[in-house]
Design an enzyme around this catalytic site. Structure first.
Site, PDB file in Angstrom:
ATOM      1  N   GLY A  32      34.112  39.796  48.470  1.00  0.00           N
ATOM      2  CA  GLY A  32      33.106  39.272  49.403  1.00  0.00           C
ATOM      3  C   GLY A  32      32.215  40.388  49.907  1.00  0.00           C
ATOM      4  O   GLY A  32      32.478  41.574  49.687  1.00  0.00           O
ATOM      5  N   THR A  38      41.167  34.575  47.515  1.00  0.00           N
ATOM      6  CA  THR A  38      42.228  34.670  46.516  1.00  0.00           C
ATOM      7  C   THR A  38      43.265  33.570  46.722  1.00  0.00           C
ATOM      8  O   THR A  38      43.739  32.944  45.770  1.00  0.00           O
ATOM      9  CB  THR A  38      42.874  36.062  46.566  1.00  0.00           C
ATOM     10  N   SER A  42      35.653  39.686  52.625  1.00  0.00           N
ATOM     11  CA  SER A  42      37.011  40.138  52.366  1.00  0.00           C
ATOM     12  C   SER A  42      37.972  39.581  53.413  1.00  0.00           C
ATOM     13  O   SER A  42      37.724  39.697  54.601  1.00  0.00           O
ATOM     14  CB  SER A  42      37.026  41.657  52.376  1.00  0.00           C
ATOM     15  N   GLY A  43      39.034  39.024  52.972  1.00  0.00           N
ATOM     16  CA  GLY A  43      40.039  38.489  53.884  1.00  0.00           C
ATOM     17  C   GLY A  43      39.770  37.067  54.345  1.00  0.00           C
ATOM     18  O   GLY A  43      40.470  36.529  55.180  1.00  0.00           O
ATOM     19  N   SER A  93      44.137  42.610  49.869  1.00  0.00           N
ATOM     20  CA  SER A  93      42.738  42.487  49.479  1.00  0.00           C
ATOM     21  C   SER A  93      42.570  42.755  47.990  1.00  0.00           C
ATOM     22  O   SER A  93      43.085  43.735  47.456  1.00  0.00           O
ATOM     23  CB  SER A  93      41.923  43.489  50.299  1.00  0.00           C
ATOM     24  N   ASN A 111      42.277  43.005  55.206  1.00  0.00           N
ATOM     25  CA  ASN A 111      43.136  42.059  54.495  1.00  0.00           C
ATOM     26  C   ASN A 111      44.302  42.843  53.914  1.00  0.00           C
ATOM     27  O   ASN A 111      44.107  43.809  53.201  1.00  0.00           O
ATOM     28  CB  ASN A 111      42.310  41.392  53.377  1.00  0.00           C
ATOM     29  N   GLU A 158      30.666  43.117  52.058  1.00  0.00           N
ATOM     30  CA  GLU A 158      31.389  44.100  52.873  1.00  0.00           C
ATOM     31  C   GLU A 158      30.429  45.002  53.645  1.00  0.00           C
ATOM     32  O   GLU A 158      29.460  45.508  53.099  1.00  0.00           O
ATOM     33  CB  GLU A 158      32.277  44.988  51.988  1.00  0.00           C
TER      34      GLU A 158
HETATM   35  N1  LIG Z   1      44.938  28.659  52.977  1.00  0.00           N
HETATM   36  C1  LIG Z   1      45.615  29.628  53.594  1.00  0.00           C
HETATM   37  N2  LIG Z   1      46.743  29.354  54.227  1.00  0.00           N
HETATM   38  C2  LIG Z   1      47.428  30.302  54.862  1.00  0.00           C
HETATM   39  N3  LIG Z   1      47.059  31.592  54.882  1.00  0.00           N
HETATM   40  C3  LIG Z   1      45.928  31.950  54.267  1.00  0.00           C
HETATM   41  C4  LIG Z   1      45.144  30.986  53.581  1.00  0.00           C
HETATM   42  N4  LIG Z   1      44.075  31.626  53.067  1.00  0.00           N
HETATM   43  C5  LIG Z   1      44.190  32.920  53.390  1.00  0.00           C
HETATM   44  N5  LIG Z   1      45.311  33.122  54.117  1.00  0.00           N
HETATM   45  C6  LIG Z   1      45.783  34.407  54.651  1.00  0.00           C
HETATM   46  O1  LIG Z   1      44.717  35.308  54.601  1.00  0.00           O
HETATM   47  C7  LIG Z   1      45.036  36.465  53.835  1.00  0.00           C
HETATM   48  C8  LIG Z   1      43.826  36.923  53.063  1.00  0.00           C
HETATM   49  O2  LIG Z   1      43.475  35.972  52.116  1.00  0.00           O
HETATM   50  P1  LIG Z   1      42.873  36.389  50.735  1.00  0.00           P
HETATM   51  O3  LIG Z   1      42.810  35.160  49.942  1.00  0.00           O
HETATM   52  O4  LIG Z   1      43.623  37.510  50.165  1.00  0.00           O
HETATM   53  O5  LIG Z   1      41.438  36.866  51.110  1.00  0.00           O
HETATM   54  P2  LIG Z   1      40.276  37.340  50.178  1.00  0.00           P
HETATM   55  O6  LIG Z   1      40.740  37.139  48.775  1.00  0.00           O
HETATM   56  O7  LIG Z   1      39.128  36.475  50.539  1.00  0.00           O
HETATM   57  O8  LIG Z   1      40.040  38.735  50.495  1.00  0.00           O
HETATM   58  C9  LIG Z   1      46.128  36.006  52.946  1.00  0.00           C
HETATM   59  O9  LIG Z   1      46.958  37.075  52.598  1.00  0.00           O
HETATM   60  C10 LIG Z   1      46.865  35.000  53.818  1.00  0.00           C
HETATM   61  O10 LIG Z   1      47.749  35.641  54.669  1.00  0.00           O
HETATM   62 MG   LIG Z   2      40.951  38.460  47.340  1.00  0.00          MG
END
Ligand SMILES: Nc1ncnc2c1ncn2[C@@H]1O[C@H](COP(=O)(O)OP(=O)(O)O)[C@@H](O)[C@H]1O
Ligand SMILES: [Mg+2]
Length: 1067
Positions: free
Chosen positions: A386, A107, A102-103, A157, A154, A388
């Site tokens: 992911g 996404t 997660s984070g 999230s 996150n 956790e």
């Molecule tokens: N490629 C990226 N460039 C800039 N910031 C990113 C990038 N990937 C993730 N982040 C930062 O990380 C945070 C969490 O990413 P996210 O994709 O929501 O995580 P996950 O879906 O894996 O839980 C995003 O809100 C953003 O602020």
């Molecule tokens: Mg996500």
């Protein structure tokens, strides 16, 4: 190969040392250098930068578009492009599996991939495809509003799993898609950990809706007023702009075509849940009451059901037992439980409803699919929760972690196991790489009867009161001795585990301790039927439609619904199946620290993730392995154009031999290995060179194919043309033949016809014969002429011709023009007419010598009038050149002859009189009356021969006027001559008229001859050929009386004069 500045090593396969330490160190160097992407072959490792980085602009898109992975610095674009290319080039379904905790950026990665695909497709700019892309991109705003929340890891999230298919047409343009959602973490609706929030949607409506909207939703703009959204204590988060997000969510609803009624219902349901959280119960003894009924009123209004129905559903329960329906009041805690279950259920439904709406919007339109997108291919993007590990892990974590086990299993299957097995199958020497196969953990969870899920289900099925503790005991009994499962009872020495409360699973990613409290309840996922019926009874059709099962009768025995655990397991199995059917691409996301910091690289955290993601095993396999493999036939088919030995077809043996020859010729022997059915290429560079060689030749091949195709098409067209021409030719022949047959038929007895077929109607000729038929007609005409003429002696033909000419001018205009007589012309040379013909002849001889004419055409005595109105007798002589006025006795010319060319016209009268006015240039016309012994009518003869001679000399026609009043010039003065028939006198004479300039020509009517009746007048067969037609009326029948013989001769049967000369000018 493109050269670019490199920080660390872009492709970990090229690391000097293969170890976790070296690998993590490389990630660190790259992270610090702003390089967040690193490859392991074709797997992209992405480290969350936690800051916006400029890596995704247009210039980057164009750098990766259509390139091979190894050509450019590592980038997620390259993975997206590879998946897209594989799909487009080979028509294969592909999927991109994004995993990580997660984070870690999953996404974000999925959104970057979608944006990249949107950027490289639809170069033609089709409207529908633009719409689809826009809808695909905008759907994220909605899904995130309702499915994402702030957690401690996150701020955004995803609290649900998401698999999205993007469908492409045969041109590789996106035409639609499908979103599948997995297990929404609905417990969050009623409960949040400190520092966390509920789903974004609640905060969006509270912060984003206008005052008016809020009041309609019965809400205050105060997060702390609502129990369900204030528990975490962090309603506002810097990184989240709820107000703006509300706006974009509303915009996305519109874009996706959600109706206003739907949007309204969605926000009303969200608000109703907020109110529901505030409902409080008081209870003592048997009665449970709602202490704040005004809140219930709000709820009732928002979901459009009666207030008391809500009250009742919250405090009571209707049970059906053995056909009897009973009502039972909840205890206070039952009521609270019911309320929360209700809130969770409503939200879960709402989320599914929203996802359905998204799917409707992005659905591939069926008619389109049929029409254009037969060769539909798909790229799937999986962005799923992911792994956790929390301090307290419960049912949800258990499911999520199981999901990650399954994905890891898939990864192992596809990348590690398959690869090694393939080498073995292909007979390639290979040292086995050890990797941890997590199948055993998957089995631990999902095995029938002995798996954890099966044990949980069994506990739920039990009728008696089964507690979570009893369930744990059952697990201990069944899973005793399992390497990946333990409890305090099973390992008493393990002080970390709490007695009768916790169990530990050794996941591939690490050990996780789960607390069994609430497992049964969550697995059962019961919602009192009363709530379902309540929602179904809503007068809002949108809300009612979300709860179709509420329609069921209370007494209807419902099949026990599947447990949450089993449903989740099944959805995972289905997901794995979907992914298995596609060519996978991997993005492995790594979280550099737990502080969301752009600068901290926590070695320990990263090492842990690298380990559990199995990246080092992946790297080992990759390094030992080959970048590319392909079966010999496909390899040869793809690259055969590069070698002259294999192009266009290889005949020297098997595909394998061909492949070998090709590879040897290109000098790649050292970089490849030949398997049993496939060639294995070690380095991407070799593949790149092959691809480049191919790409260079393709345009030529395309041109060649086009050439052949065009040639083929033209040859076909030519053959068709020739065939058409043959058909046409035969058709023409047929038409001509049938026309000729028809002609023969209609003209069969033409010789026997009185008019030799003149009356026969020619059948309409076919187009081809149009000109020919004109010739036929003239031949027919000639034949008819010949048939008629051969009866006339040849020496009479000149006379005939003059009669024709005269007839042309006079026929129908003048009563009699002497056609029946024999026209002899030089009358004065004959003794009958002229007693002194010898002196006439000698005078003619003299004139002939002097004036050099050839012959005399006409001579006659005339009575003439001069300019002084004096009448005198003269002789008129017409030669082939001139006209003479001669003395009537001596026949000496009285003045020099007048050339025939001097004539300007001739006037005669319509009667039988012998008046002829020869109009001349110079204002002095020749006004005469012809005289003959027998009173012959010679006007026609004179007119005819003058016309004829004028024609010969001047090549033009002289005008002949037939009028009873004739205007002429005498002595340069205009005179009017009127013809008058008189009873008296024996010869024609002129006299002055009463009016000035008037002359009267008096014709004794006694001289008139009886004329034959018009219709029966026949051609005199000896002397008088028929007169030619005048053509004046254009029908060939002219003025001689309806095509019947008139006026000419007596041979009615044979000759029709008007037909005889149908074609004037042929004589
Ligand atoms: N490629 C990226 N460039 C800039 N910031 C990113 C990038 N990937 C993730 N982040 C930062 O990380 C945070 C969490 O990413 P996210 O994709 O929501 O995580 P996950 O879906 O894996 O839980 C995003 O809100 C953003 O602020
Ligand atoms: Mg996500």
């Amino acid at each position: 190969m493109a050269s670019y500045e490199e920080v660390g090593i872009g492709d970990a396969v090229l690391l000097d040392e293969i170890s976790t330490r070296a690998f993590v160190e490389n990630l660190r160097v790259r992270f610090n250098g702003g390089k967040i992407y690193t490859y392991i072959g074709e797997v992209c490792v992405s480290v969350n930068p936690y800051r916006p980085i400029n890596l995704y602009g247009k210039e980057y898109v164009s750098q990766y578009k259509g390139r091979e992975i190894f050509e450019r610095p590592p980038h997620i674009f390259a993975i997206a492009d590879a998946a897209y290319k594989a799909m487009k080039r080979r028509g294969k379904d592909t999927c991109i599996v994004i995993s990580g905790e997660s984070g870690s950026g999953k996404t974000e990665a999925s959104k970057i991939i979608m944006r990249y695909i949107a950027a490289v497709t639809n170069v033609a700019g089709q409207q529908e495809i633009e719409r689809v892309k826009n809808v695909l991109l905008q759907s994220n705003a909605i899904l995130e509003a309702f499915g994402n929340a702030k957690t401690n890891r996150n701020d955004n999230s995803s609290r649900f799993g998401k698999y999205m298919d993007i469908n492409f047409d045969f041109k590789g343009d996106p035409v639609g898609g499908f979103v599948k959602n997995y297990l929404l973490e609905k417990s969050r609706v009623v409960m949040q950990q400190p520092g966390e929030r509920n789903f974004h949607s609640f905060y969006q409506v509270l912060f984003g809706a206008t005052d008016a909207e809020l009041s309609r939703l019965k809400l205050k703009r105060d997060v702390n007023a609502y129990h369900y959204v204030r528990q975490g204590g962090t309603p506002r988060v810097d990184s989240i702009a709820d107000k703006a997000d509300y706006k974009s969510c509303q915009g996305a609803f519109k874009t996706l075509g959600f109706s206003n009624e739907k949007i309204d219902a969605i926000w009303r349901v969200v608000s109703a849940i907020l109110h529901l959280g505030n409902v409080q119960f008081t209870g003592g003894g048997d009665e449970t009451l709602i202490s704040n009924p005004e809140v219930v009123r709000n709820i009732a209004e928002l979901i459009k059901v009666p207030v008391d129905a809500v009250m009742k559903a919250l405090c009571h329960r209707v049970i059906a037992a053995r056909g009897e329906v009973m009502e039972k009041m909840h205890t206070e805690s039952e009521a609270s439980y019911g309320r929360d279950a209700f809130a969770k259920a409503i939200y879960e439904r709402l989320f599914s409803f929203v996802v359905d709406g998204v799917n409707t919007a992005i659905e591939v339109r069926v008619e389109e699919q049929d029409r254009r997108y037969k060769y539909n291919t798909v790229i799937g993007v999986l962005d799923i929760y992911g792994f956790e590990i929390f301090d307290k892990n419960n049912f949800e974590q258990f499911c999520i972690n199981y999901c990650n086990e399954k994905l890891q299993q898939l990864f192992i299957e596809l990348v590690l196991k398959q690869e090694q097995e393939e080498y073995k199958r292909e007979g390639i020497t290979w040292t086995n790489i050890d990797y941890f196969n997590n199948q055993i953990i998957c089995d631990l969870v999902e095995q029938p009867h002995k798996g954890i899920i099966a044990i949980m289900d069994e506990a739920c099925l039990n009728v008696g009161k089964v507690t979570d503790e009893l369930m744990l005991e059952a697990m201990e009994n069944k899973l005793k001795g399992h390497n990946h499962f333990t409890t305090r009872k099973l390992s008493p020495m393990d002080k970390e585990l709490k007695h009768v409360e916790e169990f530990r699973v050794r996941h591939y990613a690490g050990d996780v301790v789960y607390n069994v409290k609430g497992f049964i309840e969550k697995n059962k996922d019961t919602l009192f039927q009363d709530f379902k019926r309540l929602m179904y009874s809503s007068s809002d059709p949108v809300i009612s439609s979300m709860w179709p099962e509420g329609a069921k009768d209370i007494t209807a025995t419902t099949k026990r619904p599947q447990t949450a655990g089993t449903m989740f397991k099944n959805s995972m199995v289905a997901l794995v199946k979907i992914l298995m059917s596609k060519e996978p691409y991997y993005v492995r996301c790594i979280k550099p620290n737990d502080q969301k910091s752009p600068v901290i690289f926590d070695d320990q955290r990263v090492t842990h993730q690298v380990n559990y993601l199995g990246l080092i095993e992946n790297l080992r396999v990759r390094r030992a392995g080959f970048a590319y493999r392909q079966s010999y036939d496909r390899f040869l088919r793809r690259y055969k154009m590069i070698s002259q030995y294999t192009w266009p077809n290889f005949h020297g043996g098997s595909d394998r031999d061909g492949t070998k020859i090709l590879v040897e010729e290109q000098g790649f022997t050292n970089d490849v290995t030949y398997g049993n059915t496939k060639i294995f290429v070690r380095s991407p560079q070799t593949l790149f060179a092959l691809e480049q060689g191919r790409a260079m030749l393709i345009p030529g091949i395309v041109v060649f194919l086009q050439k052949m195709w065009r040639g083929g098409v033209q040859r076909l067209r030519y053959r068709r043309m020739v065939a058409a021409r043959t058909i046409l030719h035969h058709y023409r022949l047929y038409k001509m033949r049938s026309y000729m047959v028809e002609l023969l038929r209609v003209f069969r007895n033409v010789r026997q016809m009185p008019d030799y077929g003149k009356h026969v109607r020619w059948p309409a000729p076919p187009l081809t014969l149009r000109n020919t038929v004109t010739d036929f007609q003239s031949i027919h005409n000639r034949w008819r002429a010949q048939m008629i003429l051969h009866k006339v002696p040849r020496n009479e033909w000149p006379q005939l011709r003059i009669k024709v000419t005269a007839g042309d001018a006079l026929m129908g205009k003048r009563a009699d023009w002497g056609v029946r007589d024999k026209w002899e012309g030089n009358y004065l040379a004959s003794n009958q007419e002229n007693h002194d013909s010898s002196s006439f002849q000698s005078a003619v001889r003299n004139m002939k010598n002097k004036d050099a004419f050839k012959e005399v055409l006409f001579s006659s005595l005339v009575r003439k009038i001069n300019m002084k109105d004096k009448m005198s007798e003269r002789a008129l002589l017409v030669t082939d050149k001139q006209m003479y006025k001669l003395h009537s006795k001596t026949f000496k010319p009285l003045r020099s002859p007048i050339p025939i060319q001097e004539l300007t016209g001739i006037s005669v009268s319509p009667g039988q009189d012998q008046l002829v006015v020869l109009h001349l240039r110079g204002g002095n016309d020749f006004v005469i009356s012809l005289i003959s012994q027998e009173n012959f009518n010679r006007v026609g003869e004179l007119v005819g021969l003058l016309l004829r001679q004028y024609q010969l000399l001047c090549k033009s026609d002289l005008k002949v006027l037939v009028q009873s009043t004739i205007q002429c010039m005498l002595g340069n003065k205009t005179r009017i001559i009127t013809v008058e028939e008189t009873e008296v006198g024996s010869f024609a004479a002129f006299r002055r008229g009463k009016k000035r300039g008037e002359l009267i020509y008096m014709w004794p009517s006694s001289l008139n001859k009886a004329l034959p009746p018009p219709t029966h007048t026949n051609l005199n067969h000896r002397h008088a050929p028929p007169a030619p037609p005048s053509h004046a009326n254009g029908n060939g029948h002219n003025g001689y009386g309806n095509g019947k013989n008139i006026a000419y001769g007596n041979n009615n049967k044979q000759t029709n004069g008007s037909h005889l000369y149908a074609n004037q000018g042929q004589y």
